[in-house]
Scaffold this motif. Structure first.
Motif, PDB file in Angstrom:
ATOM      1  N   UNK A  68      -5.012  -7.443  -5.875  1.00 54.30           N
ATOM      2  CA  UNK A  68      -4.960  -8.830  -4.821  1.00 54.30           C
ATOM      3  C   UNK A  68      -3.724  -9.530  -5.288  1.00 54.30           C
ATOM      4  N   UNK A  69      -3.123  -9.516  -6.395  1.00 57.74           N
ATOM      5  CA  UNK A  69      -2.078 -10.228  -6.643  1.00 57.74           C
ATOM      6  C   UNK A  69      -0.891  -9.240  -5.727  1.00 57.74           C
ATOM      7  N   UNK A  70      -0.892  -8.327  -6.025  1.00 59.69           N
ATOM      8  CA  UNK A  70       0.157  -7.519  -5.111  1.00 59.69           C
ATOM      9  C   UNK A  70      -0.001  -7.688  -3.700  1.00 59.69           C
ATOM     10  N   UNK A  71      -1.036  -7.643  -3.202  1.00 60.14           N
ATOM     11  CA  UNK A  71      -1.344  -7.528  -1.686  1.00 60.14           C
ATOM     12  C   UNK A  71      -0.797  -8.865  -1.170  1.00 60.14           C
ATOM     13  N   UNK A  72      -1.213 -10.120  -1.975  1.00 55.70           N
ATOM     14  CA  UNK A  72      -0.865 -11.553  -1.500  1.00 55.70           C
ATOM     15  C   UNK A  72       0.718 -11.678  -1.599  1.00 55.70           C
ATOM     16  N   UNK A  73       1.178 -11.229  -2.733  1.00 59.37           N
ATOM     17  CA  UNK A  73       2.763 -11.358  -3.079  1.00 59.37           C
ATOM     18  C   UNK A  73       3.277 -10.566  -1.707  1.00 59.37           C
ATOM     19  N   UNK A  74       3.003  -9.449  -1.348  1.00 54.67           N
ATOM     20  CA  UNK A  74       3.608  -8.795  -0.356  1.00 54.67           C
ATOM     21  C   UNK A  74       3.377  -9.297   0.950  1.00 54.67           C
ATOM     22  N   UNK A  75       2.373  -9.960   1.262  1.00 57.24           N
ATOM     23  CA  UNK A  75       1.958 -10.689   2.569  1.00 57.24           C
ATOM     24  C   UNK A  75       2.973 -11.924   2.375  1.00 57.24           C
ATOM     25  N   UNK A  76       3.131 -12.326   1.465  1.00 60.65           N
ATOM     26  CA  UNK A  76       4.053 -13.796   1.570  1.00 60.65           C
ATOM     27  C   UNK A  76       5.434 -13.289   1.902  1.00 60.65           C
ATOM     28  N   UNK A  77       5.820 -12.148   1.105  1.00 62.36           N
ATOM     29  CA  UNK A  77       7.199 -11.599   1.322  1.00 62.36           C
ATOM     30  C   UNK A  77       7.333 -10.620   2.529  1.00 62.36           C
ATOM     31  N   UNK A  78       6.404 -10.635   3.382  1.00 59.99           N
ATOM     32  CA  UNK A  78       6.744  -9.942   4.553  1.00 59.99           C
ATOM     33  C   UNK A  78       7.052  -8.572   4.428  1.00 59.99           C
ATOM     34  N   UNK A  79       6.339  -7.806   3.177  1.00 57.35           N
ATOM     35  CA  UNK A  79       6.642  -6.449   3.116  1.00 57.35           C
ATOM     36  C   UNK A  79       5.596  -5.510   3.722  1.00 57.35           C
ATOM     37  N   UNK A  80       5.962  -4.652   4.521  1.00 60.67           N
ATOM     38  CA  UNK A  80       5.001  -3.974   5.198  1.00 60.67           C
ATOM     39  C   UNK A  80       3.935  -3.062   4.329  1.00 60.67           C
ATOM     40  N   UNK A  81       2.713  -3.517   4.872  1.00 60.91           N
ATOM     41  CA  UNK A  81       1.506  -2.859   4.017  1.00 60.91           C
ATOM     42  C   UNK A  81       0.483  -2.741   4.811  1.00 60.91           C
ATOM     43  N   UNK A  82      -0.741  -1.807   4.436  1.00 60.71           N
ATOM     44  CA  UNK A  82      -2.018  -1.964   5.030  1.00 60.71           C
ATOM     45  C   UNK A  82      -2.641  -3.552   5.242  1.00 60.71           C
ATOM     46  N   UNK A  83      -3.115  -3.936   6.469  1.00 58.51           N
ATOM     47  CA  UNK A  83      -3.864  -5.307   6.759  1.00 58.51           C
ATOM     48  C   UNK A  83      -4.991  -4.849   5.578  1.00 58.51           C
ATOM     49  N   UNK A  84      -5.581  -6.233   5.044  1.00 57.74           N
ATOM     50  CA  UNK A  84      -6.624  -6.141   4.063  1.00 57.74           C
ATOM     51  C   UNK A  84      -7.275  -7.507   4.001  1.00 57.74           C
ATOM     52  N   UNK A  85      -8.656  -7.511   3.239  1.00 55.93           N
ATOM     53  CA  UNK A  85      -9.216  -8.772   3.082  1.00 55.93           C
ATOM     54  C   UNK A  85      -9.837  -8.325   1.730  1.00 55.93           C
ATOM     55  N   UNK A  86      -9.953  -9.648   0.704  1.00 55.20           N
ATOM     56  CA  UNK A  86     -10.524  -9.633  -0.723  1.00 55.20           C
ATOM     57  C   UNK A  86     -11.867  -9.980  -0.527  1.00 55.20           C
ATOM     58  N   UNK A  87     -12.555  -9.293  -1.273  1.00 58.56           N
ATOM     59  CA  UNK A  87     -14.182  -9.866  -1.353  1.00 58.56           C
ATOM     60  C   UNK A  87     -14.617  -9.805  -2.828  1.00 58.56           C
ATOM     61  N   UNK A  88     -15.385 -10.820  -3.273  1.00 58.16           N
ATOM     62  CA  UNK A  88     -15.673 -11.079  -4.577  1.00 58.16           C
ATOM     63  C   UNK A  88     -17.256 -10.742  -4.897  1.00 58.16           C
TER      64      UNK A  88
END
Ligand code: AMP
Ligand code: GLY
Length: 433
Positions: free
Chosen positions: A104-124
């Motif tokens: 989650x940390x990684x995906x959120x950081x990459x989203x903020x940095x505009x690094x290409x990755x798979x679209x995602x959602x986080x569930x608790x």
């Protein structure tokens, strides 16, 4: 200078072997090490989570640099513990190691940095994740192009690539209800399934300067043709023609630089090895995951090709003066590493089988047999002691020549139940244009 390497796999044998070649290296210790590191360096009987004892050892033995191999001690803060005692240590801080330890940390950081990755959602929780799947995919039969991931470290096993709805529902149950991966399953990422070939691009960074290493390709599935369960990696080769020069520049600019800058902005500067697991999609490379250390087995072919002094490079990283190193020097020849495994791996396997033919393999030119799950007995006999046992690594004038040499060495080595993939590096031929 005395050096201490922490870990006991093929990666750590390769690190110790390469560090020992430095003109500045005196004693090279490995904790806890394996039979290969016992022969090429000196083993220290301390586990990777015994931080206080490791620190005491480093002080008592004038260790000038400690190099951390695996992710678990990094995620547990070993670098912070050594640094607090004013000991030089190579690897990211606990905060920066979240890049691997929390998806989650990684995906959120990459989203903020505009690094290409798979679209995602986080569930608790399992309920909301299951509802999301059922709402989006009303039919049991349709393709469900999703990947379900436990948030935390799960030794590469907390990731389920789905085809059908039932795969997704079962994965959610295993991660969030049965807690198969413990606390790693407190949160889940559900992301889009990407198609393409995978490459590993590693870089060494001190948080400002980034030195990318030639791209590698790992082989995670257990059996030939990428069949069977996922493993830690059954072999790797370097460089891979999947990533050409212009593509490498693109990966550096769009992925590595943006990630390192984002870590700095978020006050968790990254120092160490940044390992991007990439999917080469039709829309270009996208990050599947970050690791915060050398890959195993990618480290073995990489270090087989490295000509620069590794001790100089790692020390400059720790000192924050990587800019002084300039370009790294590489053997132009490709290298491949074939992992020989115990019968039963990646499931249950037996240990303690005597290994024969190691000297014969070692006598071949351009070959190095790195040890992973091995143990040196008091009588001098080397026996199997893990699932991945050896990383037989060879250089060759072409990828095919390197492959031939590696498998020639593999044929010298035997123990009951030994096996390996026979097709390591074959995919490379299909990438050559
Ligand atoms: P990870 O630990 O996140 O790298 O995932 C382990 C393996 O799962 C990767 O090496 C891929 O083979 C596969 N994988 C992970 N994420 C995806 C994705 N979004 N699409 C397709 N395969 C994936
Ligand atoms: N070879 C994959 C890894 O080190 O995680």
């Amino acid at each position: 200078m005395n050096v201490l390497v922490i870990g006991n796999g093929g990666r750590e044998h390769a690190l110790a072997w390469k560090l020992k070649q430095s003109s500045r290296a005196e004693r090279v210790f490995v904790a806890p090490g394996n039979a290969g590191t016992a022969l090429d360096a000196e083993n220290v009987p301390l586990a990777t989570d015994e931080f206080a004892k490791l620190i005491k050892f480093a002080k008592q033995n004038s260790v000038g640099l400690t190099v951390i191999g695996p992710e678990a001690p990094l995620a547990a803060g070993i670098v912070d513990a050594f640094a607090a005692e004013k000991l030089k240590v190579f690897g990211p801080s606990k905060a920066a190691a979240q890049l691997e330890a929390s998806k989650v940390f990684c995906k959120d950081l990459l989203r903020a940095a505009d690094v290409p990755q798979a679209d995602y959602r986080v569930f608790k929780d399992a309920e909301s994740a299951t509802r999301y799947i059922l709402d989006r995919y009303p039919s049991e039969e349709q393709d469900v192009p999703l990947v379900i991931k436990a948030n935390g470290l799960a030794a590469g096993k907390g990731v389920v690539v789905c085809r059908k709805r039932a795969d997704a529902i079962t994965a959610i149950e295993r991660i969030a209800m049965q807690r198969e991966f413990g606390d790693a399953g407190r949160e889940m990422v559900i992301e889009e399934r990407l198609d393409g070939h995978e490459a590993s691009v590693l870089a060494i960074t001190d948080g400002r300067t980034i030195l990318s290493l030639p791209a590698c390709q790992d082989h995670k599935p257990a059996y030939d043709g990428d069949q069977g369960p996922n493993t830690g990696g059954m072999g790797a080769y370097c460089p891979t023609p999947l990533v050409d020069e212009p593509m490498m520049r693109w990966i550096e600019e769009r992925i590595l630089v943006n990630t390192v800058h984002a870590m700095k902005r978020s006050r968790q500067p990254f120092r160490g090895v940044l390992y991007a697991g990439l999917m080469m999609t039709n829309q270009g490379p996208k990050v599947l995951e970050y690791n915060v250390r050398f890959g195993d087995p990618e480290c073995q072919p990489l270090l087989m090709r490295l000509k620069s002094d590794l001790l100089d490079v790692l020390e400059a990283t720790v000192d924050g003066r990587l800019d002084e190193i300039g370009q790294l020097e590489w053997d132009p020849r490709p290298a491949i590493c074939v992992v020989m495994a115990s019968e039963g791996y990646p499931g249950e396997y037996v240990k303690g089988r005597p290994i024969r033919g190691l000297e014969e393999a070692a006598a071949l030119p351009n070959v190095k047999v790195f040890h992973a799950g091995t143990k040196l007995q008091a009588d001098g006999q080397i026996v199997t002691d893990g699932g991945r046992v050896l990383g037989v690594t060879a250089l060759g004038s072409t990828i095919s020549a390197a492959k031939l040499q590696a498998y020639t060495a593999v044929r010298c080595v035997r123990w009951p139940g030994a096996w390996c993939r026979k097709d390591i590096s074959d995919k490379a031929l299909s990438y050559i244009k």
